[in-house]
Motif scaffolding. Structure first.
Motif, PDB file in Angstrom:
ATOM      1  N   ILE A   1       0.837  -1.201   0.000  1.00 15.42           N
ATOM      2  CA  ILE A   1       0.000   0.000   0.000  1.00 15.42           C
ATOM      3  C   ILE A   1       0.871   1.250   0.000  1.00 15.42           C
ATOM      4  O   ILE A   1       0.750   2.117  -0.866  1.00 15.42           O
ATOM      5  N   PHE A   2       1.742   1.377   1.013  1.00 21.43           N
ATOM      6  CA  PHE A   2       2.575   2.568   1.173  1.00 21.43           C
ATOM      7  C   PHE A   2       3.920   2.193   1.760  1.00 21.43           C
ATOM      8  O   PHE A   2       4.059   1.189   2.459  1.00 21.43           O
ATOM      9  N   GLN A   3       4.918   3.048   1.489  1.00 25.15           N
ATOM     10  CA  GLN A   3       6.126   3.047   2.282  1.00 25.15           C
ATOM     11  C   GLN A   3       6.432   4.467   2.718  1.00 25.15           C
ATOM     12  O   GLN A   3       6.329   5.402   1.913  1.00 25.15           O
ATOM     13  N   TYR A   4       6.819   4.627   3.967  1.00 24.68           N
ATOM     14  CA  TYR A   4       7.257   5.900   4.509  1.00 24.68           C
ATOM     15  C   TYR A   4       8.657   5.754   5.060  1.00 24.68           C
ATOM     16  O   TYR A   4       9.001   4.746   5.683  1.00 24.68           O
ATOM     17  N   TYR A   5       9.457   6.774   4.789  1.00 24.54           N
ATOM     18  CA  TYR A   5      10.814   6.811   5.308  1.00 24.54           C
ATOM     19  C   TYR A   5      11.130   8.236   5.695  1.00 24.54           C
ATOM     20  O   TYR A   5      10.899   9.164   4.899  1.00 24.54           O
ATOM     21  N   GLU A   6      11.620   8.414   6.888  1.00 20.27           N
ATOM     22  CA  GLU A   6      11.916   9.754   7.395  1.00 20.27           C
ATOM     23  C   GLU A   6      10.716  10.684   7.218  1.00 20.27           C
ATOM     24  O   GLU A   6      10.853  11.829   6.790  1.00 20.27           O
ATOM     25  N   LYS A   7       9.545  10.142   7.500  1.00 18.36           N
ATOM     26  CA  LYS A   7       8.286  10.894   7.545  1.00 18.36           C
ATOM     27  C   LYS A   7       7.792  11.321   6.154  1.00 18.36           C
ATOM     28  O   LYS A   7       6.822  12.087   6.062  1.00 18.36           O
ATOM     29  N   GLU A   8       8.411  10.821   5.112  1.00 14.93           N
ATOM     30  CA  GLU A   8       7.959  11.154   3.773  1.00 14.93           C
ATOM     31  C   GLU A   8       7.488   9.897   3.052  1.00 14.93           C
ATOM     32  O   GLU A   8       8.073   8.818   3.217  1.00 14.93           O
ATOM     33  N   GLU A   9       6.455  10.047   2.238  1.00 12.64           N
ATOM     34  CA  GLU A   9       5.987   8.926   1.430  1.00 12.64           C
ATOM     35  C   GLU A   9       7.021   8.633   0.351  1.00 12.64           C
ATOM     36  O   GLU A   9       7.376   9.501  -0.441  1.00 12.64           O
ATOM     37  N   ARG A  10       7.470   7.414   0.292  1.00 10.17           N
ATOM     38  CA  ARG A  10       8.499   7.030  -0.667  1.00 10.17           C
ATOM     39  C   ARG A  10       7.978   6.023  -1.700  1.00 10.17           C
ATOM     40  O   ARG A  10       8.677   5.712  -2.648  1.00 10.17           O
ATOM     41  N   GLY A  11       6.781   5.515  -1.469  1.00  8.62           N
ATOM     42  CA  GLY A  11       6.214   4.580  -2.432  1.00  8.62           C
ATOM     43  C   GLY A  11       4.741   4.397  -2.152  1.00  8.62           C
ATOM     44  O   GLY A  11       4.291   4.493  -1.015  1.00  8.62           O
ATOM     45  N   ARG A  12       3.981   4.159  -3.229  1.00  8.68           N
ATOM     46  CA  ARG A  12       2.549   3.969  -3.092  1.00  8.68           C
ATOM     47  C   ARG A  12       2.123   2.880  -4.053  1.00  8.68           C
ATOM     48  O   ARG A  12       2.516   2.882  -5.229  1.00  8.68           O
ATOM     49  N   GLY A  13       1.296   1.963  -3.565  1.00  5.70           N
ATOM     50  CA  GLY A  13       0.774   0.901  -4.409  1.00  5.70           C
ATOM     51  C   GLY A  13      -0.500   1.337  -5.123  1.00  5.70           C
ATOM     52  O   GLY A  13      -0.929   2.489  -5.027  1.00  5.70           O
ATOM     53  N   ASN A  14      -1.111   0.412  -5.804  1.00  7.78           N
ATOM     54  CA  ASN A  14      -2.291   0.703  -6.612  1.00  7.78           C
ATOM     55  C   ASN A  14      -3.554   0.644  -5.750  1.00  7.78           C
ATOM     56  O   ASN A  14      -4.348  -0.290  -5.864  1.00  7.78           O
ATOM     57  N   PHE A  15      -3.704   1.631  -4.898  1.00  5.72           N
ATOM     58  CA  PHE A  15      -4.868   1.721  -4.022  1.00  5.72           C
ATOM     59  C   PHE A  15      -5.535   3.074  -4.216  1.00  5.72           C
ATOM     60  O   PHE A  15      -4.867   4.067  -4.527  1.00  5.72           O
ATOM     61  N   PRO A  16      -6.849   3.138  -4.014  1.00  2.77           N
ATOM     62  CA  PRO A  16      -7.560   4.413  -4.228  1.00  2.77           C
ATOM     63  C   PRO A  16      -7.182   5.443  -3.176  1.00  2.77           C
ATOM     64  O   PRO A  16      -6.567   5.142  -2.149  1.00  2.77           O
ATOM     65  N   ASP A  17      -7.593   6.682  -3.458  1.00  8.19           N
ATOM     66  CA  ASP A  17      -7.263   7.798  -2.574  1.00  8.19           C
ATOM     67  C   ASP A  17      -7.941   7.695  -1.210  1.00  8.19           C
ATOM     68  O   ASP A  17      -7.612   8.477  -0.311  1.00  8.19           O
ATOM     69  N   ARG A  18      -8.848   6.753  -1.061  1.00  9.30           N
ATOM     70  CA  ARG A  18      -9.467   6.544   0.257  1.00  9.30           C
ATOM     71  C   ARG A  18      -8.430   6.075   1.275  1.00  9.30           C
ATOM     72  O   ARG A  18      -8.639   6.174   2.478  1.00  9.30           O
ATOM     73  N   PHE A  19      -7.349   5.554   0.761  1.00 13.14           N
ATOM     74  CA  PHE A  19      -6.256   5.075   1.619  1.00 13.14           C
ATOM     75  C   PHE A  19      -5.218   6.187   1.754  1.00 13.14           C
ATOM     76  O   PHE A  19      -4.771   6.760   0.753  1.00 13.14           O
ATOM     77  N   SER A  20      -4.861   6.478   2.987  1.00  6.38           N
ATOM     78  CA  SER A  20      -3.809   7.459   3.230  1.00  6.38           C
ATOM     79  C   SER A  20      -3.008   7.021   4.446  1.00  6.38           C
ATOM     80  O   SER A  20      -3.451   6.177   5.230  1.00  6.38           O
ATOM     81  N   ALA A  21      -1.859   7.592   4.593  1.00  2.06           N
ATOM     82  CA  ALA A  21      -1.002   7.225   5.720  1.00  2.06           C
ATOM     83  C   ALA A  21      -0.122   8.405   6.079  1.00  2.06           C
ATOM     84  O   ALA A  21      -0.018   9.386   5.335  1.00  2.06           O
ATOM     85  N   ARG A  22       0.487   8.295   7.232  1.00  3.03           N
ATOM     86  CA  ARG A  22       1.476   9.283   7.621  1.00  3.03           C
ATOM     87  C   ARG A  22       2.437   8.656   8.610  1.00  3.03           C
ATOM     88  O   ARG A  22       2.118   7.624   9.229  1.00  3.03           O
ATOM     89  N   GLN A  23       3.583   9.292   8.755  1.00  2.00           N
ATOM     90  CA  GLN A  23       4.574   8.840   9.709  1.00  2.00           C
ATOM     91  C   GLN A  23       4.926   9.992  10.624  1.00  2.00           C
ATOM     92  O   GLN A  23       5.096  11.127  10.168  1.00  2.00           O
TER      93      GLN A  23
END
Lengths: 117, 114
Positions: free
Chosen positions: B46-68
């Protein structure tokens, strides 16, 4: 597109018998290759990995896997299965060597291993 | 040392609701990834976060979000839940990006959408 195929959805072996779980991948070059195991209600545990070098890699719990470039395969083997090996096994590939590392692993659909006493 | 911890372990929601899942990485790990595992399938990125920044996103709709967060813990948010969002959500942490041999998974949050 990158993909991982585990042809066997379910495998049953007798305790003490040998085991081979198949994994084929579709990539433009040699990716990073992994095998994970998942017990019910648990997360994924890394069994072994292949990055480069010797194509036969040893892992934990007596497992090994062989990378065959010509067949795009990375099959998992164990010479003698124990009842505690019953679990779900996932083959996965990581980004191509030299590409940006986005943390994305691509998993196969998994193979359920049942061990008969 | 504690491993990757996820909370809650189980969650039941109804369609249209939103949900927040939490992940605490292993101490010292700065990279967190999220995966969705639908029953009978392998995990999907779905996502990867590194040092509080999004570094990768999979094929998921915008309903999915994340944070670090500054302490490297992470939240996965899903809005307007659908029945198809029912799955085991796995969090994985590593020291840095690309640390494949040191990627550790949590036990997951089982989300059921009714």
């Amino acid at each position: 597109a990158q993909s991982v195929t585990q042809p066997d959805i379910h495998i049953t072996v007798s305790e003490g018998a040998s085991l081979e779980l198949r994994c084929n991948y579709s990539y433009g070059a040699t990716p990073y290759l992994f095998w994970y195991v998942q017990s019910p209600g648990q997360g994924l545990q890394l069994l072994l990995k292949y990055f480069s070098g010797d194509t036969l890699v040893q892992g934990i719990k007596g497992f090994e896997a062989e990378f065959k470039r010509s067949q795009s395969s990375f099959n998992l083997r164990k010479p003698s299965v124990h009842w505690s090996d019953a679990a779900e096994y996932f083959c996965a590939v990581g980004p191509l060597h030299g590409s940006s590392n986005t943390g994305k692993l691509i998993f196969g659909q998994g193979t359920t291993l049942q061990v008969k006493p | 040392d504690a491993g990757v911890t996820q909370s809650p372990t189980h969650l039941i929601k109804t369609r249209g609701q939103h949900v927040t899942l939490r992940c605490s990485p292993i101490s010292g790990h700065k990279s967190v990834s999220w995966y969705q595992q639908v029953l009978g399938q392998g995990p999907q990125f779905i996502f990867q976060y590194y040092e509080k920044e999004e570094r990768g996103r999979g094929n998921f709709p915008d309903r999915f979000s994340a944070r670090q967060f500054p302490n490297y813990s992470s939240e996965l948010n899903v809005n307007a839940l659908l029945l198809g969002d029912s799955a085991l959500y796995l969090c994985a942490s590593s020291l840095a990006q690309g640390e494949w041999e040191k990627l550790f998974f949590g036990s997951g949050t089982q989300l059921s959408v009714l």
